[in-house]
Design an enzyme around this catalytic site. Structure first.
Site: not given
Ligand code: GLP
Length: 261
Positions: A69, A138, A140, A145
């Protein structure tokens, strides 16, 4: 589905990195296509892969990557763009060829065309061999989302208030600075990969881990889609296991006992 539980984040990261390196090395120099996430969860895995690459235990010379992303509206050189994150935390430190790195362009003049083209590029290289992912609190995956279609593909997605609040830590804790939209691969883009590996660590992800492996398959926890995948692995640490049943925990500790580092 496999669930590999490690004592802590460091061991979880080493296990995940070794698994990726083994998959690449099994190709004996032939092309390997890797899907990659940003976020804090994969940082330890990237660090270990960098160490292994410097130590000649794995090479990325024939690895093609596709990132999950990117924020819409952030130029590549913006400190919080996922392009910047990937180069500074991973690509700059390994032997990957620049032309083999694919990251969605959130500044593209036609975002829908950018997304369609991304899917086309994945198809042209024969699909993703291994999609590595993280997970939001959540549940995702990428920026899919809650209530994203489990059949979704790469597209523009509006970020939820919750995600903006969580990600505001990278934007001076000011939610107004967090982009409202992002380009993201779809749930189906991830599950189309021949293998999916999701990293889940920390107490704050305990509900998401529970939903991902024990809950029903539901668009409200998009990560639960991996339950339908024939070759999915969740790699997690002890703190993330706080909400799963004792029996579930014992079951996976038992069948994966040889995997504990
Ligand atoms: C963002 C990214 C996700 C990632 C998530 C969790 O929303 N788009 O790809 O998995 O954050 O991030 P973290 O690993 O910092 O908790």
């Amino acid at each position: 589905m496999r669930v590999v539980i490690q004592n802590d984040y460091q061991k979880m990261s080493v296990w995940a990195a070794r698994h990726i390196a083994e998959a690449i090395n099994a190709r004996n120099g032939k092309r390997f296509v890797l899907g990659l996430p940003t976020g804090s969860s994969p940082l330890g895995t990237y660090k270990e892969l960098i160490r292994m690459c410097k130590n000649k235990e794995v090479s990325f010379a024939n690895v093609v990557t596709f990132n999950m992303d990117e924020y819409v509206g952030l130029p590549r050189d913006h400190e919080q763009s996922y392009w910047h994150f990937m180069w500074s935390n991973f690509f700059d430190h390994i032997d990957i060829k620049k032309e083999n790195v694919h990251i969605l362009n959130g500044m593209a003049p036609d975002l829908e065309e950018e997304c369609a083209n991304y899917e086309k590029q994945m198809r042209e290289v024969g699909g993703i061999d291994l999609f590595l992912g993280g997970i939001g609190v959540d549940g995702h995956m990428a920026f899919n989302e809650p209530f994203s279609s489990l059949a979704s593909r790469t597209r523009v997605k509006t970020l939820t208030y919750d995600t903006k609040v969580v990600n505001s830590r990278f934007f001076d804790y000011d939610i107004a600075n967090v982009p409202s939209t992002a380009l993201t691969v779809g749930v189906q883009t991830v599950t189309d990969a021949r293998e999916v590996m999701i990293l889940i660590n920390g107490h704050n992800k305990a509900r998401a881990l529970q939903a991902a492996i024990e809950g029903g398959v539901s668009q409200s926890w998009t990560c639960s889609a991996i339950q339908l995948h024939p070759n999915a692995i969740v790699v997690c640490d002890e703190p993330a296991c706080g909400e799963i049943k004792v029996d579930t925990y014992r079951y996976f500790c038992d069948i994966e006992q040889n995997e504990r580092l």
